[in-house]
Design an enzyme around this catalytic site. Structure first.
Site, mmCIF file in Angstrom:
data_model
loop_
_atom_site.group_PDB
_atom_site.id
_atom_site.type_symbol
_atom_site.label_atom_id
_atom_site.label_comp_id
_atom_site.label_asym_id
_atom_site.label_seq_id
_atom_site.Cartn_x
_atom_site.Cartn_y
_atom_site.Cartn_z
ATOM 1 C CG ASP A 201 -2.017 -0.987 1.201
ATOM 2 O OD1 ASP A 201 -2.013 -1.838 0.306
ATOM 3 O OD2 ASP A 201 -2.889 -0.927 2.091
ATOM 4 C CG HIS B 259 2.076 -0.249 4.406
ATOM 5 N ND1 HIS B 259 1.760 -1.238 5.323
ATOM 6 C CD2 HIS B 259 0.977 0.546 4.288
ATOM 7 C CE1 HIS B 259 0.517 -1.034 5.760
ATOM 8 N NE2 HIS B 259 0.027 0.029 5.149
#
Length: 365
Positions: free
Chosen positions: A50, A194
């Site tokens: 992400d 992430h």
């Protein structure tokens, strides 16, 4: 669990690293062995990252995935896509999948419907402009979702994707802790990571190796189920969910704001028809238009409609737009013009004012 099969040929197999050592007397060629040996794939999991793209880490993460022979899904933020379009194209060119993670990473459930729509639509447009393809997956920031947000997602044809394993990299997890979290992945599972942490990049190789040791392979996320499947999308898990998406919340809206088309399909002279559905609120609307090919199929299409007085189109997705008020025309983009006989595609647009009473007319070529 699906039957064991040979591990699919990696996108990167043809790019097996070759190191050239040049000396004064000779040139020596060494071909590196792929980091992960071939293994039977008894299941698939999704590696997801992400909050990218990031100038400081995205290329390093792409290199780590390439070296591990793994593909992943990147849930990108629209603002960062706009600022770093070349990195998004690099993700795409490396064979990864790209999803929508909102424009500015807000708490979506605290926004109005119009604000939710803007966060999603701007990101769809930015990613489409960078890659030529609009995402089919949406991950809400913080994993926060509700019935209204899911209804807005549906307007864009997006499948909501949460996760089955949280790596906790956002919470300061070490590389070893991230690897350990990935060890709990099972067939169809999705791990949250992430783009932005060196510890996460360092974990890639060991995660992929450990998966291979358990006969699990990195795969894609099915836009139908929200679960991990084979990279070509043909091998769903043994027991796919009957009510996708698979992640909570488990109570989908019973009355989403998308209304069935109120105007009958209109047959254009070129052999296609179009219907429009509206999601309206005070002062604005989102329209979803379904284009269906006639008996001979289409190589391209055009949909015209007259907007009600005072209505203005502010943006559109999955179609090119000509005009913003009065008579407006939408034409296919490169990837959705060809429609087989009887099949359909959808595009959408957002506007101010009221969209009630619009009647689309479709022309195919």
């Amino acid at each position: 669990m699906p039957p064991a099969r040979s591990r699919p040929t990696s996108l990167y197999a043809a790019l097996a690293a070759a190191a050239l050592t040049v000396t004064a007397s000779a040139v020596a060629l060494t071909v590196a062995t792929p980091p992960v040996a071939a293994a039977a794939c008894n299941g698939y999991v999704a590696l997801t990252y992400d909050d990218g793209p990031n100038t400081g880490t995205t290329n390093s993460l792409l290199n780590a995935l390439r070296q591990a022979g793994a593909r992943a899904t990147f849930f990108n933020m629209g603002q960062r896509v706009q600022q770093n379009a070349a990195l998004v194209r690099a993700q795409q060119q490396a064979g990864h999948w790209i999803g929508n993670h909102s424009w500015s990473h807000p708490h979506m459930t605290q926004l109005s419907t119009a604000q939710m729509t803007s966060e999603i639509s701007q990101t769809q447009q930015a990613i489409q402009q960078a890659t030529g393809t609009a995402p089919k997956l949406f991950r809400p920031p913080y994993g926060e979702t509700n019935a209204t947000l899911r209804s807005v997602q549906a307007q864009f044809g997006l499948t909501e994707v949460l996760w089955s394993v949280d790596s906790q990299d956002w919470n300061g997890a070490s590389t070893a802790q991230i690897v350990q979290a990935a060890n709990s992945l099972t067939d169809g599972g999705v791990i949250l990571m992430h783009d932005g942490y060196q510890s996460t990049i360092n974990a890639v190789s060991q995660i992929v190796t450990n998966l291979a040791n358990r006969n699990l392979c990195p795969g894609m996320i099915s836009p139908t189920t929200g679960r991990a499947v084979a990279p070509d999308g043909t091998n769903p898990p043994t027991n796919p969910p009957t009510n996708p998406p698979t992640n909570p919340p488990t109570n989908p809206p019973t009355n989403p704001p998308t209304n069935p088309p109120t105007n009958p399909p209109t047959q254009g002279p070129g052999g296609c028809s179009a219907t429009v559905s509206l999601n309206s609120w005070n002062g604005g609307f989102v329209a979803t238009v379904r284009v269906t090919a006639g008996s001979s199929g289409t190589n391209g299409w055009s949909v015209g409609m007259t907007l009600p007085s005072g209505a203005t189109v502010t943006n559109a997705w999955n179609a090119n737009r000509s005009g913003s008020s009065g008579a407006v025309t939408f034409t296919n983009v490169s990837y959705n013009g060809r429609i087989a006989a009887g099949q359909s595609t959808e595009f959408g647009f957002q506007g101010t004012g009221s969209g009630t009473g619009m009647s689309p007319t479709c022309t195919a070529s």
